[in-house]
Design a protein around this motif. Structure first.
Motif, PDB file in Angstrom:
ATOM      1  N   ARG A   1       0.902  -1.064  -0.206  1.00  0.00           N
ATOM      2  CA  ARG A   1      -0.015   0.098   0.195  1.00  0.00           C
ATOM      3  C   ARG A   1       0.965   1.175  -0.093  1.00  0.00           C
ATOM      4  O   ARG A   1       1.753   1.284   0.822  1.00  0.00           O
ATOM      5  CB  ARG A   1      -0.735   0.113   1.243  1.00  0.00           C
TER       6      ARG A   1
ATOM      7  N   CYS B   1      -0.648   4.577  -0.834  1.00  0.00           N
ATOM      8  CA  CYS B   1      -1.303   5.643  -0.180  1.00  0.00           C
ATOM      9  C   CYS B   1      -2.639   5.447   0.311  1.00  0.00           C
ATOM     10  O   CYS B   1      -2.839   4.311   0.806  1.00  0.00           O
ATOM     11  CB  CYS B   1      -1.734   6.696  -1.419  1.00  0.00           C
ATOM     12  N   GLU B   2      -3.613   6.534   0.868  1.00  0.00           N
ATOM     13  CA  GLU B   2      -4.625   6.138   1.651  1.00  0.00           C
ATOM     14  C   GLU B   2      -4.529   5.170   2.822  1.00  0.00           C
ATOM     15  O   GLU B   2      -5.200   4.599   3.304  1.00  0.00           O
ATOM     16  CB  GLU B   2      -5.611   5.782   0.686  1.00  0.00           C
ATOM     17  N   THR B   3      -3.319   5.421   3.833  1.00  0.00           N
ATOM     18  CA  THR B   3      -3.056   4.746   4.753  1.00  0.00           C
ATOM     19  C   THR B   3      -3.638   5.274   6.072  1.00  0.00           C
ATOM     20  O   THR B   3      -3.608   4.562   7.042  1.00  0.00           O
ATOM     21  CB  THR B   3      -1.564   4.827   5.047  1.00  0.00           C
ATOM     22  N   ASN B   4      -4.592   6.330   5.777  1.00  0.00           N
ATOM     23  CA  ASN B   4      -5.086   6.950   7.180  1.00  0.00           C
ATOM     24  C   ASN B   4      -6.346   6.389   7.322  1.00  0.00           C
ATOM     25  O   ASN B   4      -7.221   6.999   8.067  1.00  0.00           O
ATOM     26  CB  ASN B   4      -4.910   8.261   7.053  1.00  0.00           C
ATOM     27  N   ARG B   5      -6.943   5.629   6.512  1.00  0.00           N
ATOM     28  CA  ARG B   5      -8.493   5.232   6.459  1.00  0.00           C
ATOM     29  C   ARG B   5      -8.528   4.349   7.860  1.00  0.00           C
ATOM     30  O   ARG B   5      -7.548   3.657   8.235  1.00  0.00           O
ATOM     31  CB  ARG B   5      -8.800   4.363   5.439  1.00  0.00           C
ATOM     32  N   GLU B   6      -9.881   3.905   8.368  1.00  0.00           N
ATOM     33  CA  GLU B   6      -9.883   3.309   9.604  1.00  0.00           C
ATOM     34  C   GLU B   6      -9.589   1.731   9.467  1.00  0.00           C
ATOM     35  O   GLU B   6      -9.918   1.038   8.199  1.00  0.00           O
ATOM     36  CB  GLU B   6     -11.457   3.298   9.865  1.00  0.00           C
TER      37      GLU B   6
ATOM     38  N   LEU C   1      -8.074  -1.798   5.252  1.00  0.00           N
ATOM     39  CA  LEU C   1      -8.586  -0.474   5.643  1.00  0.00           C
ATOM     40  C   LEU C   1      -9.974  -0.278   5.046  1.00  0.00           C
ATOM     41  O   LEU C   1     -10.244  -0.903   4.101  1.00  0.00           O
ATOM     42  CB  LEU C   1      -7.813   0.248   5.028  1.00  0.00           C
TER      43      LEU C   1
END
Length: 91
Positions: free
Chosen positions: A3, A5-10, A24
């Motif tokens: 992964r 990007c977008e690693t900050n999703r729940e 995620l």
């Protein structure tokens, strides 16, 4: 698969072949499985490793089952917390 990007999703937890898997929210089942391992499942015909093909639900290459016996297309089904999936693949 890694992964980028977008690693900050729940984060959500599910089970694949009896093992805990972290995904995620918003990941497809295919993404959730491939981020954790090298293959999605083994081919029904040859037993060779498969990782999906068309990635849009047209080719029939990414089928996985729930423990309850429901068949899902991994590329178009969103991962849900607590899912219990069976791939038949070596992980």
């Amino acid at each position: 698969m890694k992964r980028l990007c977008e690693t900050n999703r729940e984060a959500i937890a599910l089970f694949v072949d009896g093992l805990p898997v972290s995904a995620l929210r918003g990941d497809t089942v295919l993404t959730a499985i491939l981020v954790q391992g090298e293959q999605l499942r083994a081919s029904d015909v040859s037993g060779e490793p498969r990782a999906g093909f068309c990635l849009m639900g047209a080719c029939q290459d990414c089928w996985v089952d729930t423990e309850a016996g429901e068949r899902l297309r991994a590329c178009t089904t969103f991962a849900e917390p607590g899912m219990r999936l069976v791939t038949g693949g070596q992980r």
